[in-house]
Write an enzyme that holds these catalytic residues in place. Structure first.
Site, PDB file in Angstrom:
ATOM      1  N   ARG A 174       0.831  -1.203   0.000  1.00 35.60           N
ATOM      2  CA  ARG A 174       0.000   0.000   0.000  1.00 35.60           C
ATOM      3  C   ARG A 174       0.867   1.256   0.000  1.00 35.60           C
ATOM      4  O   ARG A 174       2.021   1.245   0.412  1.00 35.60           O
ATOM      5  CB  ARG A 174      -0.961  -0.010   1.175  1.00 35.60           C
ATOM      6  CG  ARG A 174      -0.333  -0.178   2.540  1.00 35.60           C
ATOM      7  CD  ARG A 174      -1.456  -0.363   3.576  1.00 35.60           C
ATOM      8  NE  ARG A 174      -1.007  -1.056   4.765  1.00 35.60           N
ATOM      9  CZ  ARG A 174      -1.835  -1.676   5.602  1.00 35.60           C
ATOM     10  NH1 ARG A 174      -3.120  -1.694   5.369  1.00 35.60           N
ATOM     11  NH2 ARG A 174      -1.362  -2.278   6.674  1.00 35.60           N
ATOM     12  N   GLU A 223      -3.505   5.876   3.896  1.00 35.28           N
ATOM     13  CA  GLU A 223      -3.022   4.881   2.949  1.00 35.28           C
ATOM     14  C   GLU A 223      -4.008   4.651   1.812  1.00 35.28           C
ATOM     15  O   GLU A 223      -5.216   4.726   2.002  1.00 35.28           O
ATOM     16  CB  GLU A 223      -2.815   3.543   3.673  1.00 35.28           C
ATOM     17  CG  GLU A 223      -1.777   3.611   4.751  1.00 35.28           C
ATOM     18  CD  GLU A 223      -1.766   2.371   5.632  1.00 35.28           C
ATOM     19  OE1 GLU A 223      -0.678   2.047   6.139  1.00 35.28           O
ATOM     20  OE2 GLU A 223      -2.817   1.733   5.822  1.00 35.28           O
ATOM     21  N   LYS A 263      -8.838   0.933  -1.587  1.00 33.19           N
ATOM     22  CA  LYS A 263      -9.390   1.462  -0.343  1.00 33.19           C
ATOM     23  C   LYS A 263      -8.560   2.646   0.111  1.00 33.19           C
ATOM     24  O   LYS A 263      -7.336   2.634  -0.005  1.00 33.19           O
ATOM     25  CB  LYS A 263      -9.391   0.379   0.741  1.00 33.19           C
ATOM     26  CG  LYS A 263      -9.946   0.866   2.090  1.00 33.19           C
ATOM     27  CD  LYS A 263     -10.179  -0.283   3.064  1.00 33.19           C
ATOM     28  CE  LYS A 263      -8.903  -0.691   3.758  1.00 33.19           C
ATOM     29  NZ  LYS A 263      -9.176  -1.669   4.843  1.00 33.19           N
ATOM     30  N   GLY A 312      -0.091  -4.894  15.139  1.00 33.30           N
ATOM     31  CA  GLY A 312       1.197  -4.469  14.572  1.00 33.30           C
ATOM     32  C   GLY A 312       1.060  -4.387  13.076  1.00 33.30           C
ATOM     33  O   GLY A 312       1.124  -5.395  12.386  1.00 33.30           O
ATOM     34  N   ASP A 313       0.836  -3.177  12.551  1.00 31.16           N
ATOM     35  CA  ASP A 313       0.466  -3.062  11.133  1.00 31.16           C
ATOM     36  C   ASP A 313       1.030  -1.809  10.493  1.00 31.16           C
ATOM     37  O   ASP A 313       0.487  -1.314   9.509  1.00 31.16           O
ATOM     38  CB  ASP A 313      -1.052  -3.093  10.986  1.00 31.16           C
ATOM     39  CG  ASP A 313      -1.729  -1.949  11.718  1.00 31.16           C
ATOM     40  OD1 ASP A 313      -1.028  -1.191  12.427  1.00 31.16           O
ATOM     41  OD2 ASP A 313      -2.951  -1.811  11.593  1.00 31.16           O
ATOM     42  N   VAL A 372      -1.486  -7.693   8.681  1.00 24.68           N
ATOM     43  CA  VAL A 372      -1.401  -6.240   8.484  1.00 24.68           C
ATOM     44  C   VAL A 372      -2.573  -5.720   7.637  1.00 24.68           C
ATOM     45  O   VAL A 372      -2.880  -4.532   7.646  1.00 24.68           O
ATOM     46  CB  VAL A 372      -0.062  -5.804   7.839  1.00 24.68           C
ATOM     47  CG1 VAL A 372       1.114  -6.164   8.743  1.00 24.68           C
ATOM     48  CG2 VAL A 372       0.132  -6.413   6.449  1.00 24.68           C
TER      49      VAL A 372
END
Lengths: 350, 350
Positions: free
Chosen positions: A56, A67, A80, A237-238, A304
């Site tokens: 992304r 994002e 998205k 955690g992403d 993620v």
């Protein structure tokens, strides 16, 4: 009101508002919606090589990130827009909001614009539960949930809908979050225990879901909290600089990811060497590589969130709203009588 | 109708439909709109180093391309979705359609969703004329326009609004396109000559605008067609494999570009070595480097369209529609009473 002609059908794009998304989900039933959605996600994982894939495109600022997540197959293009702003919640805003568009690859015209704040919560949960179906111990009955924010109940609903999990152990550093989740999940018929610590929450759990929001290298799980045979569903955690698990857990676990080029930057594995072995989930789903291979193995889904899951969600919603009242036509596209005469259309609108 | 509470103000994003965009442009007047828009674009070029910049993210297919064009400054984030499908026109669709969003960097919430098919036509033209103000010969009175499709009249209006050009020489391989442009531009008071060839069109023109749609290495201008002192405004070469000018023109011209990492892939200069000297327009506008330095120089604006121009356009529209009836509220964002209780919001919507 004016005398001008109405725009033609080509000008309109079906739009699913938040209100319509909630109506659609409630009319379908949350668990049925999650099962249907997981079916679309699984179908797209099974044809993973067909997609045009890219990590992304993130725009980071001191307060958060915005994002864009595009992907495409031969027929459809989807993307998205999603933000992540951990401090929003304290100001009465959502940490994550999102919307997305599905288009025709053949002519580039959008065919659906949809809210995706609610839909992202559902697709993230559906993906987690779908992955757990492949990786969690077969006899799993209890899930620990550390982090009881906006995503928590969706995860619980998806794990019940897809994996039959009905017993939950909740912990959050903010007791108000746990109280909120307790209230919602008890009302849904779950057997729920509120815990005073993460350590207490993981007791007797075969699945551990971590879903916290703080943007830092956190240690929601320490190595001693994770016993043999557990499946870890690590959601929070992403983002670069945002992890939840102690590094020692990662070196003990078999790690499964969506799309390695993105996960290595954003996931728990940003703590590891860039060539640390990971397994791609689509290959597990296709039976090309093993998922869980022994009962004592620790499996870790380093989630993620990848663009294909949103693409699947948009496809699912497009199919569900077609011919219903759950969308409204939006005058998003210019459609002159003569496609070359955009200027003339403007003049005739006077 | 339902008894459910209306979404809060936070849930709504102002939306500018095609109909409202046309109303706004017509209420402002096309030339005033173009001048105002060019002012915003110029202001953003003048603070170019402040922006987060990236080449657009393109998804190519055999029929065309779908692109996302994001950028941000410290306060706002913006992106545009835009397609380019040259064969669309023959099927009654627009070659280019677009929409875009402007957001707050501080919390990631969208603050404007706008149609951008009409707006892109206007911003492309405004950028061309703004650049010509810096590069074209000062005494320019006649513009040749090769390619008389959807962008043609917008270019003409912008060159009159910003550069005082009122004499046009048109050519298109399709006489119907030239006829359409003749009709529209004559009605706007231009002095227009329809020509039988590109060669005839460029006779006596100090500015040459090329704006054709075919996706190929085309030669709309050959070297012998371009005399000393001319300014070339090359719009149509904007995609890998899609150019309009013979390579020999490029080596004779002083080349000006928006954002080199994108233009080297998409612009006319994809025909040249990757280290061929080009000048960035923002530096010309800031007076840091020379624009046109001699009357006999050939200046070339190798236009591909950059995200900052769309950002400027979104800022301009957001400012223009604030407090007017030219936008409508769209229920795009989930806004639960408790931002952590997205699931509870869904439940209360039953």
């Amino acid at each position: 009101m004016t005398d001008r002609p109405e725009p033609s059908a080509l000008a309109y794009v079906p739009f699913v508002s938040v209100d319509n998304m909630m109506r659609l989900v409630n009319a379908t039933g949350v668990e049925d919606f999650l099962r249907g959605l997981a079916g679309y996600i699984e179908a797209d994982f099974l044809r993973w090589p067909e997609f045009d894939k890219t990590p992304r495109v993130a725009s980071h600022s001191k307060d958060g990130v915005i994002e864009l997540m595009p992907t495409a197959d031969a027929e459809n293009y989807g993307f998205k827009y999603v933000n992540g702003h951990p401090a929003n919640m304290r100001q009465g805003y959502q940490t994550v909001t999102a919307f997305g568009v599905l288009s025709s690859v053949a002519n580039g015209y959008p065919i659906l614009l949809s809210e995706m704040t609610v839909l992202t919560a559902l697709r993230t949960a559906a993906t987690s539960a779908l992955v757990a179906k492949y990786l969690a111990p077969k006899d799993a009955q209890v899930m620990a949930m550390i982090g009881n924010g906006a995503q928590c109940e969706f995860q619980a609903m998806a794990f019940r809908a897809l994996c039959g999990i009905n017993r939950l152990r909740l912990y959050d550093i903010d007791p108000a979050a746990t109280e909120k989740a307790m209230r919602n999940l008890t009302a849904q018929g779950f057997e729920v225990v509120a815990c005073d610590s993460g350590m207490q929450a993981v007791e007797g759990a075969q699945i551990i879901t971590t879903c916290t929001a703080d943007k830092q290298y956190a240690t929601v799980l320490t190595d001693n909290m994770v016993g043999a045979g557990v499946h870890i569903n690590a959601i929070g955690g992403d983002c670069p600089g945002k992890t939840e698990l102690h590094r020692d857990i990662l070196t003990r676990a078999e790690i499964f990811v969506e799309y390695p080029p993105q996960t290595r930057v954003e996931g728990e594995i940003q703590q590891l060497d860039p060539d640390h072995a990971v397994t791609e989930l689509w290959q597990v789903m296709r039976g090309e590589v093993a998922g869980r291979s022994t009962p004592s193995q620790i499996t870790l889904f380093d989630s993620v969130g990848f663009a294909i899951e949103d693409f699947s969600a948009l496809r699912f919603v497009a199919d569900r709203v077609a011919g219903t009242g759950f969308s409204q036509p939006l005058d998003l596209l210019a459609d002159p009588d003569d496609p070359r005469d955009l200027f003339g259309m403007l003049g005739r609108a006077v």
